[in-house]
Design a protein around this motif. Structure first.
Motif, PDB file in Angstrom:
ATOM      1  N   HIS A 139      38.455  35.282  36.314  1.00 23.48           N
ATOM      2  CA  HIS A 139      39.065  36.114  37.366  1.00 23.48           C
ATOM      3  C   HIS A 139      40.423  35.550  37.771  1.00 23.48           C
ATOM      4  CE1 HIS A 139      35.447  38.520  38.677  1.00 23.48           C
ATOM      5  NE2 HIS A 139      34.859  37.587  37.944  1.00 23.48           N
ATOM      6  N   SER A 140      41.047  36.247  38.710  1.00 21.22           N
ATOM      7  CA  SER A 140      42.287  35.761  39.323  1.00 21.22           C
ATOM      8  C   SER A 140      42.171  35.895  40.836  1.00 21.22           C
ATOM      9  CB  SER A 140      43.494  36.576  38.884  1.00 21.22           C
ATOM     10  OG  SER A 140      43.632  36.586  37.484  1.00 21.22           O
ATOM     11  N   GLU A 162      38.498  31.222  38.569  1.00 22.84           N
ATOM     12  CA  GLU A 162      39.564  31.993  39.205  1.00 22.84           C
ATOM     13  C   GLU A 162      40.896  31.297  38.945  1.00 22.84           C
ATOM     14  OE1 GLU A 162      39.199  34.732  41.198  1.00 22.84           O
ATOM     15  OE2 GLU A 162      37.185  34.676  42.078  1.00 22.84           O
ATOM     16  N   GLU A 217      43.441  41.958  37.739  1.00 25.94           N
ATOM     17  CA  GLU A 217      43.548  40.518  37.500  1.00 25.94           C
ATOM     18  C   GLU A 217      44.054  40.240  36.084  1.00 25.94           C
ATOM     19  OE1 GLU A 217      40.067  39.603  40.779  1.00 25.94           O
ATOM     20  OE2 GLU A 217      39.718  39.029  38.697  1.00 25.94           O
ATOM     21  N   ARG A 220      39.874  47.207  42.615  1.00 27.23           N
ATOM     22  CA  ARG A 220      38.769  46.254  42.408  1.00 27.23           C
ATOM     23  C   ARG A 220      37.498  46.893  41.849  1.00 27.23           C
ATOM     24  NH1 ARG A 220      37.897  40.953  44.175  1.00 27.23           N
ATOM     25  NH2 ARG A 220      35.727  40.373  44.504  1.00 27.23           N
ATOM     26  N   HIS A 258      37.369  42.969  37.549  1.00 26.63           N
ATOM     27  CA  HIS A 258      38.325  43.435  38.562  1.00 26.63           C
ATOM     28  C   HIS A 258      39.645  43.797  37.874  1.00 26.63           C
ATOM     29  CE1 HIS A 258      35.759  40.717  41.333  1.00 26.63           C
ATOM     30  NE2 HIS A 258      35.310  41.963  41.345  1.00 26.63           N
TER      31      HIS A 258
HETATM   32 ZN    ZN Z   1      38.006  38.929  40.393  1.00 28.89          ZN
END
Ligand code: ZN
Length: 391
Positions: free
Chosen positions: A297-298, A361, A207, A254, A204
């Motif tokens: 991820h974030s 995340e 992020e 995204r 993504h």
């Molecule tokens: Zn993500």
């Protein structure tokens, strides 16, 4: 004193390469026709990672920018990026109007030859429930406004390219994106590995805190410590710093250029990025079994998505316990939902290889020192657990 402390904190927060954009970068970014112009101001979006759908400038110089996702439906992480040139002097009011989603990323600004910095929060005000964000940019002939610190593909790859030059990693092109950008994987391959650990990030594009955890985590696995050397003697590493290069370059919220959330495409493999990366993981598994997959991820807050608690502790579980213990389980959520067939990398890897696969995340605003400490705890636990298994 406070300013000095803040500067130090942000200075530590970012990879050095992301901090300063040169005069030449701004010259290139403003070389083409502007997205809109008037009243002494020009807005440019013809550069890597730019993000705006439309803009207009009021008679008083107020800049209005429309921010729109690459396609819909989409999980909202609204990216924006523009360069503002101002010949007339004075501050500039900029309002971001979100067409889909609400303001999420606190703005960063940068001027030629100066470190990028967060715009002071008191200069940003939200309205319409976050669907509009008004900000006041300082007087400057030219400046960048961006949803995250400026960072190029080269910046993202730099630590790994340095290790390729030093001979400690091997780079391969495992495939190409929709727009034919190379998908790079960096490998450590000892003569007789017992297992392969897969580390991946940036499915993504916006992020940033997750990739920071990824960078620290990989750093520790590649370090010159006794634990890391022992770990690397027994384990291969597949490292993917940028799983979605098109989305990254094009300023996507995204998706990839095919309009697909890549982290819903593991299993179907309809997109060239997931197809190539999946094939590379399968191929690596033939040399040494996949023993852990970590996908960084974030999101709004810290959460680690983990598989259901395994019957026998595995490497993923060892990392989870280290993360939870480091914070006494107080401020990080461990979510053990397993959704087979969801197309999420973590779930695919769990089903395909039966291993502890994690989606890690990191909160958008999580302090970098805390994120680094968690990454250190998890990497240390991974290496200790993996090394213990080899004895
Ligand atoms: Zn993500």
């Amino acid at each position: 004193m406070r300013a000095a402390a803040a500067l130090l904190w942000w200075g530590l927060a970012l990879p050095a390469a992301a901090q300063t954009l040169a005069e030449s970068w701004f010259a290139a970014a403003t070389a083409g026709p502007p997205a809109c112009a008037g009243h002494g101001r020009r807005v440019h979006a013809g550069f890597e990672r730019a993000g705006l759908a439309a803009c207009r400038i009021d008679a008083d110089g107020h800049v209005h920018v429309t921010i729109r996702p690459e396609n819909q439906p989409i999980n909202p992480s609204p990216w924006y990026g523009l360069v503002l040139a101002n010949d007339g002097g004075g501050e500039t009011a900029v309002t971001l109007h979100y067409d889909g989603g609400t303001h999420r990323y606190a703005p960063w600004t940068g001027q030629p030859g100066r470190p990028a910095a967060r715009l002071a929060p008191q200069l940003v005000s939200l309205s319409e429930g976050g669907r509009a964000a008004r900000m006041l940019l300082p007087a400057a002939p030219v400046q960048l406004l961006m949803a995250q610190p400026p960072e190029t593909i080269e910046d993202a790859m730099a630590p790994f390219e340095a290790r390729v030059r030093a001979g400690s990693l091997v780079r391969t092109i495992v495939g190409h994106s929709v727009a034919r950008r190379p998908l790079l994987a960096y490998w450590h391959r000892p003569p007789a590995p017992r297992g392969t650990v897969v580390l991946i990030t940036r499915q993504h594009p916006p992020e940033t805190t997750g990739p920071q955890a990824f960078a620290r985590f990989t750093d520790l696995l590649l370090a010159d410590s006794a634990a890391a050397r022992a770990f690397r003697a027994g384990h291969a590493l597949m490292i993917v710093p940028l799983a979605n290069p098109d989305g990254f370059v094009l300023g996507h919220w995204r998706h990839n250029l095919g309009g697909v959330d890549l982290n819903r495409d593991w299993g179907p493999f309809t997109q060239p990025e997931t197809h190539a990366l999946g094939q590379a993981i399968e191929k690596a598994a033939k040399t040494a079994p996949i023993v852990a997959v970590i996908d960084f991820h974030s999101t709004a807050r810290d959460v680690v998505y983990a598989p259901p608690r395994p019957a026998a502790p595995d490497l993923g579980e060892a990392m989870l316990q280290a993360i939870a213990a480091d914070l006494d389980g107080a401020s990080i959520r461990i979510d053990r939902a397993h959704n087979p067939g969801s197309g999420v990398l973590k779930s695919w890897a769990r089903d395909r290889f039966g291993v502890g696969a994690l989606t890690w995340e990191v909160g958008d605003a999580s302090p970098t020192d805390r994120t680094a400490r968690l990454a250190e705890a998890a990497a240390t636990a991974l290496m200790a657990s993996a090394n213990a298994r080899g004895q």
